[in-house]
Design a protein around this motif. Structure first.
Motif, PDB file in Angstrom:
ATOM      1  N   ALA A 173       0.918  -1.191  -0.229  1.00 27.17           N
ATOM      2  CA  ALA A 173       0.248  -0.038   0.101  1.00 27.17           C
ATOM      3  C   ALA A 173       0.766   1.340   0.048  1.00 27.17           C
ATOM      4  O   ALA A 173       0.557   2.064  -0.549  1.00 27.17           O
ATOM      5  CB  ALA A 173      -0.847   0.054   1.084  1.00 27.17           C
ATOM      6  N   GLN A 174       2.050   1.585   0.739  1.00 24.18           N
ATOM      7  CA  GLN A 174       2.573   2.700   0.867  1.00 24.18           C
ATOM      8  C   GLN A 174       3.145   2.787  -0.445  1.00 24.18           C
ATOM      9  O   GLN A 174       3.484   4.079  -1.060  1.00 24.18           O
ATOM     10  CB  GLN A 174       3.847   2.357   1.797  1.00 24.18           C
ATOM     11  CG  GLN A 174       4.734   3.722   1.934  1.00 24.18           C
ATOM     12  CD  GLN A 174       3.718   4.707   2.551  1.00 24.18           C
ATOM     13  OE1 GLN A 174       3.084   4.643   3.339  1.00 24.18           O
ATOM     14  NE2 GLN A 174       3.602   5.806   1.768  1.00 24.18           N
ATOM     15  N   ARG A 175       3.959   1.728  -1.156  1.00 23.88           N
ATOM     16  CA  ARG A 175       4.500   1.821  -2.447  1.00 23.88           C
ATOM     17  C   ARG A 175       3.387   2.382  -3.478  1.00 23.88           C
ATOM     18  O   ARG A 175       3.789   3.308  -4.369  1.00 23.88           O
ATOM     19  CB  ARG A 175       5.157   0.516  -2.820  1.00 23.88           C
ATOM     20  CG  ARG A 175       6.005   0.695  -4.196  1.00 23.88           C
ATOM     21  CD  ARG A 175       6.293  -0.533  -4.831  1.00 23.88           C
ATOM     22  NE  ARG A 175       5.400  -1.153  -5.386  1.00 23.88           N
ATOM     23  CZ  ARG A 175       5.116  -2.787  -5.477  1.00 23.88           C
ATOM     24  NH1 ARG A 175       6.173  -3.472  -4.775  1.00 23.88           N
ATOM     25  NH2 ARG A 175       4.249  -3.269  -5.784  1.00 23.88           N
ATOM     26  N   GLU A 176       2.273   1.846  -3.517  1.00 21.46           N
ATOM     27  CA  GLU A 176       1.294   2.630  -4.217  1.00 21.46           C
ATOM     28  C   GLU A 176       0.841   3.925  -4.223  1.00 21.46           C
ATOM     29  O   GLU A 176       0.544   4.616  -5.068  1.00 21.46           O
ATOM     30  CB  GLU A 176      -0.076   1.399  -4.286  1.00 21.46           C
ATOM     31  CG  GLU A 176       0.016   0.004  -4.704  1.00 21.46           C
ATOM     32  CD  GLU A 176       0.791   0.210  -6.226  1.00 21.46           C
ATOM     33  OE1 GLU A 176       0.044   0.743  -7.016  1.00 21.46           O
ATOM     34  OE2 GLU A 176       1.482  -0.542  -6.609  1.00 21.46           O
ATOM     35  N   VAL A 177       0.742   4.375  -2.696  1.00 20.11           N
ATOM     36  CA  VAL A 177       0.441   5.536  -2.442  1.00 20.11           C
ATOM     37  C   VAL A 177       1.477   6.578  -2.793  1.00 20.11           C
ATOM     38  O   VAL A 177       1.252   7.839  -3.555  1.00 20.11           O
ATOM     39  CB  VAL A 177       0.453   5.650  -0.957  1.00 20.11           C
ATOM     40  CG1 VAL A 177       0.177   7.459  -0.538  1.00 20.11           C
ATOM     41  CG2 VAL A 177      -0.977   5.238  -0.488  1.00 20.11           C
ATOM     42  N   ASP A 178       2.739   6.255  -2.868  1.00 12.06           N
ATOM     43  CA  ASP A 178       3.905   6.967  -3.364  1.00 12.06           C
ATOM     44  C   ASP A 178       3.902   7.006  -4.831  1.00 12.06           C
ATOM     45  O   ASP A 178       4.106   8.270  -5.320  1.00 12.06           O
ATOM     46  CB  ASP A 178       5.188   6.405  -2.943  1.00 12.06           C
ATOM     47  CG  ASP A 178       5.451   6.303  -1.372  1.00 12.06           C
ATOM     48  OD1 ASP A 178       4.916   6.956  -0.699  1.00 12.06           O
ATOM     49  OD2 ASP A 178       6.114   5.378  -0.861  1.00 12.06           O
ATOM     50  N   ARG A 179       3.548   5.974  -5.573  1.00 12.61           N
ATOM     51  CA  ARG A 179       3.492   5.998  -7.057  1.00 12.61           C
ATOM     52  C   ARG A 179       2.167   6.960  -7.410  1.00 12.61           C
ATOM     53  O   ARG A 179       2.681   7.682  -8.119  1.00 12.61           O
ATOM     54  CB  ARG A 179       3.294   4.357  -7.549  1.00 12.61           C
ATOM     55  CG  ARG A 179       3.270   4.459  -8.978  1.00 12.61           C
ATOM     56  CD  ARG A 179       2.594   3.238  -9.463  1.00 12.61           C
ATOM     57  NE  ARG A 179       1.456   2.682  -9.085  1.00 12.61           N
ATOM     58  CZ  ARG A 179       0.321   3.085  -9.678  1.00 12.61           C
ATOM     59  NH1 ARG A 179       0.350   3.916 -10.596  1.00 12.61           N
ATOM     60  NH2 ARG A 179      -0.797   2.737  -9.103  1.00 12.61           N
ATOM     61  N   TYR A 180       1.255   6.868  -6.665  1.00 20.58           N
ATOM     62  CA  TYR A 180       0.015   7.819  -7.165  1.00 20.58           C
ATOM     63  C   TYR A 180       0.514   9.106  -6.895  1.00 20.58           C
ATOM     64  O   TYR A 180       0.060  10.069  -7.689  1.00 20.58           O
ATOM     65  CB  TYR A 180      -0.975   7.269  -6.317  1.00 20.58           C
ATOM     66  CG  TYR A 180      -2.026   8.441  -6.557  1.00 20.58           C
ATOM     67  CD1 TYR A 180      -2.823   8.084  -7.762  1.00 20.58           C
ATOM     68  CD2 TYR A 180      -2.595   9.144  -5.658  1.00 20.58           C
ATOM     69  CE1 TYR A 180      -4.143   9.009  -8.104  1.00 20.58           C
ATOM     70  CE2 TYR A 180      -3.706  10.154  -5.933  1.00 20.58           C
ATOM     71  CZ  TYR A 180      -4.377   9.865  -7.068  1.00 20.58           C
ATOM     72  OH  TYR A 180      -5.524  10.620  -6.956  1.00 20.58           O
ATOM     73  N   LEU A 181       0.846   9.428  -5.792  1.00 15.65           N
ATOM     74  CA  LEU A 181       1.526  10.896  -5.576  1.00 15.65           C
ATOM     75  C   LEU A 181       2.506  11.389  -6.425  1.00 15.65           C
ATOM     76  O   LEU A 181       2.543  12.485  -6.906  1.00 15.65           O
ATOM     77  CB  LEU A 181       2.074  11.101  -4.262  1.00 15.65           C
ATOM     78  CG  LEU A 181       0.917  10.911  -3.055  1.00 15.65           C
ATOM     79  CD1 LEU A 181       1.492  10.817  -1.626  1.00 15.65           C
ATOM     80  CD2 LEU A 181       0.013  11.899  -3.080  1.00 15.65           C
ATOM     81  N   ARG A 182       3.468  10.407  -6.857  1.00 17.70           N
ATOM     82  CA  ARG A 182       4.267  11.147  -8.085  1.00 17.70           C
ATOM     83  C   ARG A 182       3.571  11.314  -9.401  1.00 17.70           C
ATOM     84  O   ARG A 182       3.989  12.181 -10.015  1.00 17.70           O
ATOM     85  CB  ARG A 182       5.368   9.815  -8.136  1.00 17.70           C
ATOM     86  CG  ARG A 182       6.549  10.008  -6.953  1.00 17.70           C
ATOM     87  CD  ARG A 182       7.773   9.153  -7.487  1.00 17.70           C
ATOM     88  NE  ARG A 182       7.282   7.674  -8.087  1.00 17.70           N
ATOM     89  CZ  ARG A 182       7.225   6.594  -7.229  1.00 17.70           C
ATOM     90  NH1 ARG A 182       7.394   6.791  -5.925  1.00 17.70           N
ATOM     91  NH2 ARG A 182       6.839   5.555  -7.474  1.00 17.70           N
ATOM     92  N   GLN A 183       2.674  10.474  -9.446  1.00 14.56           N
ATOM     93  CA  GLN A 183       1.911  10.781 -11.001  1.00 14.56           C
ATOM     94  C   GLN A 183       1.212  11.788 -10.992  1.00 14.56           C
ATOM     95  O   GLN A 183       1.095  12.688 -11.746  1.00 14.56           O
ATOM     96  CB  GLN A 183       1.024   9.278 -10.889  1.00 14.56           C
ATOM     97  CG  GLN A 183       0.358   9.376 -12.231  1.00 14.56           C
ATOM     98  CD  GLN A 183      -0.787   8.181 -12.414  1.00 14.56           C
ATOM     99  OE1 GLN A 183      -0.634   7.303 -11.773  1.00 14.56           O
ATOM    100  NE2 GLN A 183      -1.233   8.363 -13.692  1.00 14.56           N
ATOM    101  N   VAL A 184       0.409  12.248  -9.436  1.00 16.31           N
ATOM    102  CA  VAL A 184      -0.383  13.412  -9.370  1.00 16.31           C
ATOM    103  C   VAL A 184       0.485  14.566  -9.409  1.00 16.31           C
ATOM    104  O   VAL A 184       0.208  15.653 -10.200  1.00 16.31           O
ATOM    105  CB  VAL A 184      -1.021  13.366  -8.223  1.00 16.31           C
ATOM    106  CG1 VAL A 184      -1.759  14.844  -7.845  1.00 16.31           C
ATOM    107  CG2 VAL A 184      -2.248  12.381  -8.173  1.00 16.31           C
TER     108      VAL A 184
END
Length: 97
Positions: free
Chosen positions: A75-86
Motif C-alpha cells: 500500500a505505501q508503494r502504491e500511495v507513493d507511486r500515485y502521488l508521484r503521478q499526481v
C-alpha cells in the motif's frame, strides 16, 4: 458463504487481530473449490497470505491453487507511486515540466 459466493467483490474488514486474513483466505479457498475464479488480495502491511498457503506470493498475481490467485499489495508503494503521478500531472498542467 452461500449468500455471498455469487458476488463479484467481497471485502473483509475490521480491527487488527480479528481474523480478517484468515476469513478472507477461507472464503477465497471455498469459492475457488466451488468453481469460482477467485483473486485473493491483501493490503495488510504485515502480509501473511504466503504463510497461510505455504508459498511466497508478493506483488504480482500468482496462482496458488486451482482457480485461486493471490496478490499482496504494498500500500505505501502504491500511495507513493500515485502521488508521484499526481505531481507530474500538475507540473505538466502548469507548464512547469
Amino acid at each position: 458463504m452461500e449468500r455471498h459466493i455469487h458476488r463479484r467483490l467481497v471485502f473483509f474488514g475490521g480491527k487488527g487481530g480479528v481474523g480478517k486474513t484468515t476469513c478472507a483466505a477461507a472464503f477465497a479457498w471455498g469459492a475457488a473449490r466451488a468453481g469460482k475464479r477467485t483473486l485473493l488480495v491483501s493490503t495488510d502491511p504485515a502480509h501473511n497470505l504466503g504463510d497461510l498457503f505455504g508459498c511466497a506470493i508478493g506483488g504480482e498475481e500468482r496462482e496458488i491453487a486451482e482457480g485461486l490467485w493471490a496478490l499482496e499489495i504494498d500500500a505505501q508503494r502504491e500511495v507513493d507511486r500515485y502521488l508521484r503521478q499526481v505531481k507530474e500531472n500538475l507540473r505538466r498542467s502548469w507548464g512547469d515540466g
